[in-house]
Design an enzyme around this catalytic site. Structure first.
Site, PDB file in Angstrom:
ATOM      1  N   ASP A   1     -18.419 -14.056  24.366  1.00  0.00           N
ATOM      2  CA  ASP A   1     -17.373 -13.050  24.471  1.00  0.00           C
ATOM      3  C   ASP A   1     -17.733 -12.221  25.712  1.00  0.00           C
ATOM      4  O   ASP A   1     -18.892 -12.200  26.134  1.00  0.00           O
ATOM      5  CB  ASP A   1     -17.382 -12.180  23.212  1.00  0.00           C
ATOM      6  CG  ASP A   1     -16.476 -10.984  23.356  1.00  0.00           C
ATOM      7  OD1 ASP A   1     -15.306 -11.180  23.711  1.00  0.00           O
ATOM      8  OD2 ASP A   1     -16.950  -9.848  23.155  1.00  0.00           O
TER       9      ASP A   1
ATOM     10  N   ASP B   1     -16.120  -8.645  26.812  1.00  0.00           N
ATOM     11  CA  ASP B   1     -16.149  -7.192  26.612  1.00  0.00           C
ATOM     12  C   ASP B   1     -17.147  -6.809  25.516  1.00  0.00           C
ATOM     13  O   ASP B   1     -16.963  -7.179  24.356  1.00  0.00           O
ATOM     14  CB  ASP B   1     -14.758  -6.677  26.195  1.00  0.00           C
ATOM     15  CG  ASP B   1     -13.688  -6.915  27.253  1.00  0.00           C
ATOM     16  OD1 ASP B   1     -13.980  -6.746  28.443  1.00  0.00           O
ATOM     17  OD2 ASP B   1     -12.547  -7.254  26.878  1.00  0.00           O
TER      18      ASP B   1
HETATM   19  C1  BG6 Z   1     -11.036  -8.070  23.976  1.00  0.00           C
HETATM   20  C2  BG6 Z   1     -11.440  -6.672  23.582  1.00  0.00           C
HETATM   21  O1  BG6 Z   1     -12.053  -8.673  24.695  1.00  0.00           O
HETATM   22  O2  BG6 Z   1      -9.855  -8.038  24.767  1.00  0.00           O
HETATM   23  C3  BG6 Z   1     -10.287  -5.961  22.896  1.00  0.00           C
HETATM   24  O3  BG6 Z   1     -12.549  -6.734  22.707  1.00  0.00           O
HETATM   25  C4  BG6 Z   1      -9.045  -5.990  23.784  1.00  0.00           C
HETATM   26  O4  BG6 Z   1     -10.674  -4.639  22.592  1.00  0.00           O
HETATM   27  C5  BG6 Z   1      -8.714  -7.427  24.148  1.00  0.00           C
HETATM   28  O5  BG6 Z   1      -7.942  -5.389  23.117  1.00  0.00           O
HETATM   29  C6  BG6 Z   1      -7.524  -7.529  25.086  1.00  0.00           C
HETATM   30  O6  BG6 Z   1      -7.873  -7.006  26.336  1.00  0.00           O
HETATM   31  P1  BG6 Z   1      -6.898  -6.805  27.560  1.00  0.00           P
HETATM   32  O7  BG6 Z   1      -7.826  -6.591  28.725  1.00  0.00           O
HETATM   33  O8  BG6 Z   1      -6.082  -8.045  27.702  1.00  0.00           O
HETATM   34  O9  BG6 Z   1      -6.056  -5.605  27.257  1.00  0.00           O
HETATM   35 MG    MG Z   2     -16.257  -8.064  22.574  1.00  0.00          MG
END
Ligand code: BG6
Ligand code: MG
Length: 213
Positions: free
Chosen positions: A9, A11
């Protein structure tokens, strides 16, 4: 362990962008005088932008139109992207980079399995775009975690079966996604409180012990 690949993963695992997600949602929530804190933010880990907004709205018992939701999600993303555009290779912890390189040196493939549509921007800003053997993200999936699609696609891109790969996650939804897809999982950060993962690590470098044992 005889794995062929590690699917990470992004984030909250490779980079600390989970905090930027928090700050961006907090700004939107404060503006609307909605309740939002770190505990609620933990429920947003791994889930898509729209589903994250739904969780915040539901927890505040607020019903709005789809058009209004789109506007709020867009506002959040604009705030979030301002943080991303300030990122640089300095935002990668030395121990994360070292560990990734050691995994690669050992012959393992490494991939990203992220629900984010901003994954490539983050990898680009931090100089990691060419480090990974495959990138599966919010742009190539129709269902986000806990659906296993993002990890299944990452495995497919490398021509591996789920049993050949291990998933590393900080989200409860991500551990569930890994399990649903037939992957072994390693929990880090917030996900270590969840008992369903195959392994838990307190630090990123401990992955080496998990994989080389
Ligand atoms: C995930 C995060 O990696 O991506 C979530 O953990 C987030 O919190 C999701 O909502 C979507 O991210 P983005 O950048 O497309 O808004
Ligand atoms: Mg994450």
């Amino acid at each position: 362990m005889n794995k062929k690949a590690v699917i990470f993963d992004l984030d909250g695992v490779i980079v600390h962008t989970d905090h930027y997600h928090y700050l961006a949602w907090k700004s939107v929530a404060d503006h609307l005088k909605l309740h939002f804190d770190e505990k609620l933010n933990n429920q947003l880990r791994g889930v898509s932008r729209m589903e994250s907004l739904d969780i915040i709205l539901q927890s505040n018992s607020l019903i709005i139109t789809d058009k209004e939701k789109e506007i709020l999600a867009e506002q959040k993303n604009e705030i979030y992207k301002k943080f991303l555009l300030k990122m640089s290779p300095k935002d990668i912890d030395a121990c994360v980079l070292e560990t990734l390189l050691k995994l690669k040196e050992s012959g393992l493939k490494i991939a990203i399995g992220s629900s984010s549509k901003n994954a490539k921007l983050i990898l680009e800003r931090t100089g990691m775009l060419n480090l990974f053997d495959a990138i599966s993200d919010g742009n190539n999936i129709t269902h986000s975690k806990p659906n296993p699609e993002v990890f299944q696609k990452a495995a497919q891109y490398m021509d591996f079966e789920p049993r050949d790969c291990i998933v590393v996650e900080d989200a409860v939804a991500g551990i569930d996604a890994g399990i649903a897809g037939g992957f072994e999982t390693v929990a880090i950060g917030d996900a270590t409180k969840y008992e369903k993962s195959s392994y838990k690590v307190n630090q990123f470098s401990e992955l080496l012990e998990v994989l080389f044992n």
